[in-house]
Design an enzyme around this catalytic site. Structure first.
Site, mmCIF file in Angstrom:
data_model
loop_
_atom_site.group_PDB
_atom_site.id
_atom_site.type_symbol
_atom_site.label_atom_id
_atom_site.label_comp_id
_atom_site.label_asym_id
_atom_site.label_seq_id
_atom_site.Cartn_x
_atom_site.Cartn_y
_atom_site.Cartn_z
ATOM 1 N N CYS A 166 0.813 -1.227 0.000
ATOM 2 C CA CYS A 166 0.000 0.000 0.000
ATOM 3 C C CYS A 166 0.840 1.266 0.000
ATOM 4 O O CYS A 166 0.306 2.372 -0.143
ATOM 5 C CB CYS A 166 -0.942 0.008 1.195
ATOM 6 N N CYS B 224 -3.043 -5.098 4.450
ATOM 7 C CA CYS B 224 -2.808 -5.561 3.080
ATOM 8 C C CYS B 224 -2.778 -7.084 3.024
ATOM 9 O O CYS B 224 -3.315 -7.693 2.083
ATOM 10 C CB CYS B 224 -1.499 -4.994 2.551
ATOM 11 N N CYS C 260 -20.302 -37.029 -5.229
ATOM 12 C CA CYS C 260 -21.723 -37.378 -5.309
ATOM 13 C C CYS C 260 -22.438 -36.414 -6.254
ATOM 14 O O CYS C 260 -22.316 -35.191 -6.115
ATOM 15 C CB CYS C 260 -22.344 -37.334 -3.916
ATOM 16 N N HIS D 144 -27.354 -46.378 -13.045
ATOM 17 C CA HIS D 144 -28.193 -46.777 -14.174
ATOM 18 C C HIS D 144 -28.061 -48.291 -14.356
ATOM 19 O O HIS D 144 -27.278 -48.758 -15.188
ATOM 20 C CB HIS D 144 -27.767 -46.031 -15.450
ATOM 21 N N CYS E 100 -11.334 -31.449 -12.994
ATOM 22 C CA CYS E 100 -12.365 -31.294 -11.966
ATOM 23 C C CYS E 100 -13.643 -30.661 -12.495
ATOM 24 O O CYS E 100 -14.595 -30.477 -11.729
ATOM 25 C CB CYS E 100 -11.828 -30.460 -10.807
ATOM 26 N N CYS F 127 -2.049 -16.101 -23.827
ATOM 27 C CA CYS F 127 -1.443 -17.380 -23.491
ATOM 28 C C CYS F 127 -2.488 -18.471 -23.290
ATOM 29 O O CYS F 127 -3.478 -18.271 -22.569
ATOM 30 C CB CYS F 127 -0.608 -17.224 -22.220
ATOM 31 N N CYS G 212 -8.096 -27.355 -8.690
ATOM 32 C CA CYS G 212 -7.356 -28.612 -8.549
ATOM 33 C C CYS G 212 -5.893 -28.498 -8.965
ATOM 34 O O CYS G 212 -5.141 -29.462 -8.829
ATOM 35 C CB CYS G 212 -8.028 -29.711 -9.362
ATOM 36 N N CYS H 255 -4.292 -27.182 -21.685
ATOM 37 C CA CYS H 255 -4.278 -26.322 -22.872
ATOM 38 C C CYS H 255 -5.681 -25.787 -23.113
ATOM 39 O O CYS H 255 -6.652 -26.550 -23.153
ATOM 40 C CB CYS H 255 -3.780 -27.116 -24.083
ATOM 41 N N CYS I 221 -1.663 -27.021 -31.445
ATOM 42 C CA CYS I 221 -1.980 -25.998 -30.456
ATOM 43 C C CYS I 221 -0.822 -25.003 -30.375
ATOM 44 O O CYS I 221 0.337 -25.413 -30.309
ATOM 45 C CB CYS I 221 -2.228 -26.622 -29.087
#
Length: 321
Positions: free
Chosen positions: A5, A28, A88, A128, A169, A181, A189, A194, A212
């Site tokens: 500061c 700060c 879950c 299922h 995640c 970038c 996580c 990319c 890429c």
């Protein structure tokens, strides 16, 4: 004076940190930690260096509610790094089930009190029993329904920003779509991925023939990627010879010139007499003349085989595929 500061503070306003010697005022530090926890950036580092802050310091600086959030985020990050963790899928339930060896018996049950939801180990969706797992949709580049609504209302804003999900995640991550970038790091996580292909990457991902680019809004097309790889294979000997031909004289002559201009400098030069300075410069230049051929030979002898191995190994392999 606080380096954050820029205000003069009494010495007692600067708490000491166990992780490093940097000092900032308490106000700060608390504001910095509050913002970092709200953005789930864990573990927290010193605002001046990469040193990770110790839990004892954080507990003193954070409010009880923020400390609880920090512990929760840290635990979630540790669990997300474990490949056996399954979350879950029930609405409002954030319970984690750590499961190993469940490939043959994929039915999992949430053990949180009052939940008990059954879900699948493979697709991480509600259980299922009637059939195989439904194919998962590709990682979306669209936003949540609220953000899609905002894109419809503000099309110009939609073009300037894009939202995708972390491949590990599935946390939503927003990036300004300005060709900046494409090496992204998930704050939840810690996954490094990319932005273009949404795959977890290593440091050489943008050097590989994947299409890429480190900067750019979209990956190369298939035809452009193949043409670039063919050009690398055909032109590699000429380019490598040119680079080696330039590097050899530059290193051999440049190191002695650099050492002659660099030694001695500063306070050391003021302490030496004229003869001592001349002797110091002469010995530095002579030593660099003896060492520069060795450095050149090692640089060329290691660099050229590595470049040839990459081009005629990795690139050719990619073309064959």
């Amino acid at each position: 004076e606080c380096p954050l500061c820029l205000l003069a503070q009494p010495p007692e306003a600067f708490p000491s940190l166990a992780s490093c010697e940097h000092r900032s005022c308490r106000g700060c530090l608390e504001q910095y930690l509050r913002l970092a926890v709200s953005e789930s950036r864990v573990p927290l580092a010193c605002p001046h260096c990469p040193a990770v802050l110790q839990p004892t310091d954080l507990q003193q600086l954070l409010e009880p509610a923020l400390w609880d959030k920090y512990e929760e985020f840290l635990l979630r990050r540790l669990l997300l790094a474990d490949p056996g963790t399954r979350w879950c899928p029930a609405p409002g339930c954030s319970y984690a089930v750590i499961a190993y060896g469940c490939a043959e018996c994929p039915r999992l049950t949430c053990a949180r009190e009052g939940c008990g939801t059954d879900f699948c180990y493979h697709c991480r969706q509600p259980w299922h029993p009637e059939g195989p797992c439904a194919p998962l949709p590709p990682a979306p580049s669209l936003a949540t329904p609220m953000a899609r609504l905002a894109q419809q209302e503000h099309p110009a804003h939609a073009e300037s920003e894009d939202i995708k999900v972390c491949p590990r995640c599935s946390a939503f991550i927003m990036k300004i779509n300005d060709g900046s970038c494409n090496r992204m790091s998930c704050t939840v996580c810690g996954c490094l991925f990319c932005w273009l292909c949404l795959q977890e990457i290593s440091d050489v991902h943008f050097l590989s023939p994947s299409g890429c680019t480190f900067w750019g809004k979209r990956p190369w097309s298939r035809s452009r990627r193949i043409l670039w790889q063919l050009g690398m294979v055909v032109g590699a000997p000429m380019v490598i010879s040119l680079v080696a031909g330039i590097a050899v004289p530059v290193i051999t002559i440049g190191i002695p010139i650099y050492m002659g201009r660099k030694v001695p400098r500063g306070t050391l030069a003021s302490l030496l007499s004229g003869c001592q300075q001349c002797l110091s410069v002469s010995s530095s230049v002579l030593l660099s003349l003896l060492m520069s051929p060795i450095i050149t030979a090692v640089t060329v002898g290691v660099g050229v085989p590595l470049m040839l191995t990459y081009i005629y190994g990795v690139v050719v392999l990619s073309l064959c595929r």
